[in-house]
Scaffold this active site. Structure first.
Site, PDB file in Angstrom:
ATOM      1  NE  ARG A  65      -4.024  -1.830   0.024  1.00  0.00           N
ATOM      2  CZ  ARG A  65      -4.930  -1.874  -0.916  1.00  0.00           C
ATOM      3  NH1 ARG A  65      -4.772  -1.181  -2.035  1.00  0.00           N
ATOM      4  NH2 ARG A  65      -5.999  -2.632  -0.781  1.00  0.00           N
ATOM      5  CB  ALA A  77     -11.467  -5.046  -0.234  1.00  0.00           C
ATOM      6  CD  GLU A  93     -12.374  -6.240  -6.740  1.00  0.00           C
ATOM      7  OE1 GLU A  93     -11.248  -6.683  -6.435  1.00  0.00           O
ATOM      8  OE2 GLU A  93     -12.540  -5.386  -7.614  1.00  0.00           O
ATOM      9  CD  GLU A  97      -8.438  -8.247  -4.290  1.00  0.00           C
ATOM     10  OE1 GLU A  97      -8.495  -8.627  -3.107  1.00  0.00           O
ATOM     11  OE2 GLU A  97      -8.531  -7.045  -4.618  1.00  0.00           O
ATOM     12  CD  GLU A 139      -2.990  -2.688 -17.392  1.00  0.00           C
ATOM     13  OE1 GLU A 139      -2.650  -1.504 -17.555  1.00  0.00           O
ATOM     14  OE2 GLU A 139      -3.286  -3.453 -18.323  1.00  0.00           O
TER      15      GLU A 139
END
Length: 179
Positions: A65, A77, A93, A97, A139
């Site tokens: 992050r 999320a 999602e 993920e 991407e």
């Protein structure tokens, strides 16, 4: 709405229009008649998924992050697209993920992330009836799936490896549901 808790918007100055958020400065009339300024971030909303496998492990994704300058573990999320159904977004999602498909999504809660300056609303779902799907992240998205026990998740909160509210909420929810 009670007049003593209402702020009338007098003027809106758009400051930034981005891919994820928009920022504006608002001139407002305060309940006491004085004027003030408010910086408001507009966000389309998001979903978050509590996914616990048959082997009693919570599915997390670890990702870097930039705003924090570190990687943290989070429940899967993602951002809602304009007009998108939150339940369908949660299913998408989760599979993108983690490679997990959920035939059923139970809505658990929704909450504002930072109501002092942002209107982002996160819809939290619990995934059920799981099967194997296919990972296909965006991407520019790099994630690592990790499955953890409840005790491991609680320890990750203590060490700061889990450091966001939605995931802390998910761990607490999971613990409450086990009792």
């Amino acid at each position: 709405m009670s007049r003593k808790l209402f702020e009338k918007t007098i003027k809106i100055d758009p400051v930034f229009k981005g891919k994820i958020i928009d920022l504006e400065v608002q001139d407002v009339e305060l309940p006491n008649g004085e004027q003030g300024k408010r910086e408001v971030v507009h966000h389309p909303g998001a979903v978050a998924v509590i996914c616990v496998t048959d082997s009693e492990k919570m599915v997390l994704v670890k990702q870097y992050r930039k705003a924090l300058e570190k990687a943290i573990a989070e429940i899967p999320a993602g951002k809602l697209e304009k007009g998108e159904d939150p339940r369908l977004c949660a299913q998408r999602e989760l599979e993108e993920e983690t490679g997990i498909k959920a035939a059923y999504m139970k809505e658990v809660a929704s909450f504002y992330t930072s109501p002092g300056f942002a209107d982002e609303l996160v819809h939290v779902y619990e995934a059920a009836d799981l099967s194997t799907g296919e990972v296909h992240t965006d991407e520019d998205e790099f994630v690592e799936r990790i499955d953890v026990t409840l005790e491991e998740a609680k320890n990750m909160i203590k060490t700061g490896e889990i450091h966001d509210a939605k995931t802390m909420y998910a761990v607490q929810y999971w613990e409450m549901m086990k009792k």
